[in-house]
Write a protein that holds these residues in place. Structure first.
Motif, PDB file in Angstrom:
ATOM      1  N   VAL A  22      -4.217  -4.972  -2.458  1.00  0.00           N
ATOM      2  CA  VAL A  22      -3.513  -4.702  -1.195  1.00  0.00           C
ATOM      3  C   VAL A  22      -2.669  -5.903  -0.788  1.00  0.00           C
ATOM      4  N   GLU A  23      -3.227  -7.087  -0.909  1.00  0.00           N
ATOM      5  CA  GLU A  23      -2.462  -8.298  -0.571  1.00  0.00           C
ATOM      6  C   GLU A  23      -1.205  -8.406  -1.425  1.00  0.00           C
ATOM      7  N   ARG A  24      -1.346  -8.076  -2.697  1.00  0.00           N
ATOM      8  CA  ARG A  24      -0.196  -8.141  -3.592  1.00  0.00           C
ATOM      9  C   ARG A  24       0.889  -7.161  -3.148  1.00  0.00           C
ATOM     10  N   MET A  25       0.482  -5.958  -2.755  1.00  0.00           N
ATOM     11  CA  MET A  25       1.442  -4.956  -2.295  1.00  0.00           C
ATOM     12  C   MET A  25       2.126  -5.402  -1.005  1.00  0.00           C
ATOM     13  N   LEU A  26       1.366  -5.999  -0.119  1.00  0.00           N
ATOM     14  CA  LEU A  26       1.942  -6.441   1.153  1.00  0.00           C
ATOM     15  C   LEU A  26       2.982  -7.535   0.942  1.00  0.00           C
ATOM     16  N   GLY A  27       2.828  -8.281  -0.140  1.00  0.00           N
ATOM     17  CA  GLY A  27       3.816  -9.303  -0.452  1.00  0.00           C
ATOM     18  C   GLY A  27       5.180  -8.725  -0.742  1.00  0.00           C
ATOM     19  N   GLU A  28       5.209  -7.418  -1.063  1.00  0.00           N
ATOM     20  CA  GLU A  28       6.483  -6.746  -1.337  1.00  0.00           C
ATOM     21  C   GLU A  28       7.116  -6.169  -0.073  1.00  0.00           C
ATOM     22  N   GLY A  29       6.389  -6.249   1.041  1.00  0.00           N
ATOM     23  CA  GLY A  29       6.906  -5.703   2.294  1.00  0.00           C
ATOM     24  C   GLY A  29       6.089  -4.518   2.741  1.00  0.00           C
ATOM     25  N   PRO A  30       6.150  -4.171   4.042  1.00  0.00           N
ATOM     26  CA  PRO A  30       5.314  -3.096   4.578  1.00  0.00           C
ATOM     27  C   PRO A  30       5.555  -1.732   3.934  1.00  0.00           C
ATOM     28  N   GLU A  31       6.764  -1.498   3.446  1.00  0.00           N
ATOM     29  CA  GLU A  31       7.064  -0.195   2.842  1.00  0.00           C
ATOM     30  C   GLU A  31       6.260   0.039   1.562  1.00  0.00           C
ATOM     31  N   ALA A  32       5.750  -1.033   0.973  1.00  0.00           N
ATOM     32  CA  ALA A  32       5.031  -0.907  -0.301  1.00  0.00           C
ATOM     33  C   ALA A  32       3.747  -0.099  -0.165  1.00  0.00           C
ATOM     34  N   ILE A  33       3.172  -0.075   1.037  1.00  0.00           N
ATOM     35  CA  ILE A  33       1.912   0.647   1.200  1.00  0.00           C
ATOM     36  C   ILE A  33       2.121   2.074   1.708  1.00  0.00           C
ATOM     37  N   ALA A  34       3.366   2.497   1.814  1.00  0.00           N
ATOM     38  CA  ALA A  34       3.661   3.828   2.359  1.00  0.00           C
ATOM     39  C   ALA A  34       3.057   4.953   1.532  1.00  0.00           C
ATOM     40  N   ARG A  35       2.825   4.734   0.236  1.00  0.00           N
ATOM     41  CA  ARG A  35       2.283   5.778  -0.631  1.00  0.00           C
ATOM     42  C   ARG A  35       0.771   5.648  -0.820  1.00  0.00           C
ATOM     43  N   CYS A  36       0.126   4.843  -0.006  1.00  0.00           N
ATOM     44  CA  CYS A  36      -1.313   4.617  -0.167  1.00  0.00           C
ATOM     45  C   CYS A  36      -2.122   5.654   0.601  1.00  0.00           C
ATOM     46  N   GLY A  37      -3.151   6.158  -0.055  1.00  0.00           N
ATOM     47  CA  GLY A  37      -4.102   7.027   0.601  1.00  0.00           C
ATOM     48  C   GLY A  37      -5.338   6.240   0.991  1.00  0.00           C
ATOM     49  N   GLY A  38      -6.349   6.967   1.439  1.00  0.00           N
ATOM     50  CA  GLY A  38      -7.594   6.322   1.838  1.00  0.00           C
ATOM     51  C   GLY A  38      -7.880   6.519   3.308  1.00  0.00           C
ATOM     52  N   GLU A  39      -8.806   5.729   3.818  1.00  0.00           N
ATOM     53  CA  GLU A  39      -9.200   5.765   5.229  1.00  0.00           C
ATOM     54  C   GLU A  39      -9.190   4.323   5.698  1.00  0.00           C
ATOM     55  N   PHE A  40      -8.143   3.944   6.394  1.00  0.00           N
ATOM     56  CA  PHE A  40      -7.977   2.514   6.667  1.00  0.00           C
ATOM     57  C   PHE A  40      -7.240   2.226   7.965  1.00  0.00           C
ATOM     58  N   ALA A  41      -7.577   1.067   8.502  1.00  0.00           N
ATOM     59  CA  ALA A  41      -6.776   0.414   9.538  1.00  0.00           C
ATOM     60  C   ALA A  41      -6.523  -0.987   8.993  1.00  0.00           C
ATOM     61  N   LEU A  42      -5.267  -1.287   8.733  1.00  0.00           N
ATOM     62  CA  LEU A  42      -4.893  -2.523   8.049  1.00  0.00           C
ATOM     63  C   LEU A  42      -4.051  -3.385   8.981  1.00  0.00           C
ATOM     64  N   VAL A  43      -4.482  -4.611   9.173  1.00  0.00           N
ATOM     65  CA  VAL A  43      -3.752  -5.554  10.028  1.00  0.00           C
ATOM     66  C   VAL A  43      -3.367  -6.761   9.196  1.00  0.00           C
ATOM     67  N   TRP A  44      -2.112  -7.146   9.244  1.00  0.00           N
ATOM     68  CA  TRP A  44      -1.671  -8.366   8.579  1.00  0.00           C
ATOM     69  C   TRP A  44      -0.475  -8.932   9.350  1.00  0.00           C
ATOM     70  N   ASP A  45      -0.448 -10.226   9.461  1.00  0.00           N
ATOM     71  CA  ASP A  45       0.613 -10.891  10.223  1.00  0.00           C
ATOM     72  C   ASP A  45       0.816 -10.169  11.557  1.00  0.00           C
ATOM     73  N   ASP A  46       2.027  -9.656  11.815  1.00  0.00           N
ATOM     74  CA  ASP A  46       2.257  -8.933  13.081  1.00  0.00           C
ATOM     75  C   ASP A  46       2.363  -7.430  12.838  1.00  0.00           C
ATOM     76  N   CYS A  47       1.729  -6.938  11.771  1.00  0.00           N
ATOM     77  CA  CYS A  47       1.837  -5.537  11.392  1.00  0.00           C
ATOM     78  C   CYS A  47       0.471  -4.838  11.428  1.00  0.00           C
ATOM     79  N   ILE A  48       0.525  -3.524  11.676  1.00  0.00           N
ATOM     80  CA  ILE A  48      -0.669  -2.679  11.688  1.00  0.00           C
ATOM     81  C   ILE A  48      -0.325  -1.358  11.012  1.00  0.00           C
ATOM     82  N   ALA A  49      -1.236  -0.863  10.169  1.00  0.00           N
ATOM     83  CA  ALA A  49      -1.035   0.427   9.510  1.00  0.00           C
ATOM     84  C   ALA A  49      -2.320   1.234   9.570  1.00  0.00           C
ATOM     85  N   ARG A  50      -2.159   2.571   9.680  1.00  0.00           N
ATOM     86  CA  ARG A  50      -3.315   3.474   9.655  1.00  0.00           C
ATOM     87  C   ARG A  50      -3.091   4.584   8.641  1.00  0.00           C
TER      88      ARG A  50
END
Length: 335
Positions: A22-50
């Motif tokens: 996940v960290e590696r994907m985030l290094g590519e920018g927030p759009e990199a995790i757009a195709r991710c499934g699962g059950e998550f609340a992800l916080v990094w820097d000033d970003c949040i994803a569900r």
């Protein structure tokens, strides 16, 4: 690398992602995790994803990525198209590395329990329907089952905690469901588990409620009830959080939802049989008597509803459980 806090779990194309992935994907920018499934609340820097359906609670809308307070991407996984059976097997498999199964002996939890190979727990006050049926089903299926049988005093204590966190604390149905789930989550915490696999979503996806048998517009009613799952999830996760746990929903996996919604409404409730497609799949994995079983709602089958009625009467509310809940809610608020 960004500073990251991941609650839950993530996957991409059916492969579980490690925190390093996940960290590696985030290094590519927030759009990199757009195709991710699962059950998550992800916080990094000033970003949040569900996650797509908002299974994991968080401060942004389900299926979104927010950075600096604005939406920058949508979470929209696109796993390979598969059959309903393949979807359910994959969904349970992705969630079965840890946890317990909330088991009632019905088709929803029975299929999950069989596929997950995890310890199971049911809530059933002595002599209740669920206690007897779940025990019989577990023996038939060879499951490791624990039955939690709370006393009336324990139900009262649980209610006092539940009404402080659920969205509609004076609604008797909401409070009784939440209280039943409270004991599942408490058992999970006591045994070192944070993930509880549950059958939520199956009724809304496949047509499990009795009222669907006489619905004048089944397709519309199914869609409306599916849209209400977010509210129910808020209730359930708030209760689980009291015990440091969360409910994991295999039937709300993107694969299962996609496969179920591709089935016409008339095929989901067919010939007077509710959840027909799910039962067909289940009969290939679990005994027919369990795949075909008709079950009471958890709050009734567990005996929790009757315990709440007795508590209400004993506290001067002979005909109004809601009045009793209102009193408890006020007391908790004042406290």
């Amino acid at each position: 690398m960004p500073t990251m806090n991941l609650k839950g779990w993530m996957e991409h194309d059916g492969v579980r992602l490690s925190p390093v992935d996940v960290e590696r994907m985030l290094g590519e920018g927030p759009e990199a995790i757009a195709r991710c499934g699962g059950e998550f609340a992800l916080v990094w820097d000033d970003c949040i994803a569900r996650d797509t359906f908002g299974i994991m609670p968080g401060p942004v809308p389900p299926g979104t990525v927010y950075c600096s307070g604005r939406e920058v991407a949508r979470i929209a996984p696109e796993p390979e198209v598969c059959t309903l059976e393949e979807a359910i097997v994959a969904a349970v498999g992705l969630r079965s590395d840890e946890g317990v199964v909330a088991f009632s002996g019905g088709v929803d939890s029975g299929l999950v329990a069989h596929l997950a190979h995890l310890p199971c727990v049911t809530v059933g006050i002595g002599g209740s329907h669920d206690a007897g049926w779940a025990a019989k089903a577990a023996r038939t299926m060879g499951l490791d089952l624990t039955t939690v049988s709370p006393t009336e005093d324990e139900v009262a204590e649980a209610l006092a905690r539940v009404v402080r966190v659920i969205p509609d604390p004076t609604n008797p149905v909401e409070a009784s469901i939440a209280t039943t789930l409270y004991f599942v989550a408490a058992w999970a915490e006591d045994h070192g588990h944070t993930r509880i696999l549950a059958g939520q979503g199956a009724d809304e996806l496949f047509g499990g409620y009795a009222r669907y048998l006489t619905s004048p517009d089944l397709a519309t009613e199914l869609e409306r009830d599916f849209a209400d799952l977010g509210r129910q999830g808020t209730r359930d996760q708030a209760v689980a959080a009291l015990h440091g746990a969360y409910f994991s929903m295999p039937y709300l996996d993107i694969r299962v939802v996609r496969a179920a919604r591709a089935i016409p409404a008339a095929e989901r409730v067919r010939g007077g049989v509710r959840k027909y497609p799910l039962r067909v799949v289940a009969e290939r994995h679990i005994p027919p008597e369990i795949a075909r079983a008709e079950k009471k709602a958890m709050q009734y089958g567990s005996g929790i509803w009757r315990a709440m009625q007795r508590l209400a009467r004993n506290n001067g509310y002979k005909k109004s459980v809601q009045g009793y809940l209102t009193e408890i809610s006020r007391a908790q608020h004042d406290y």
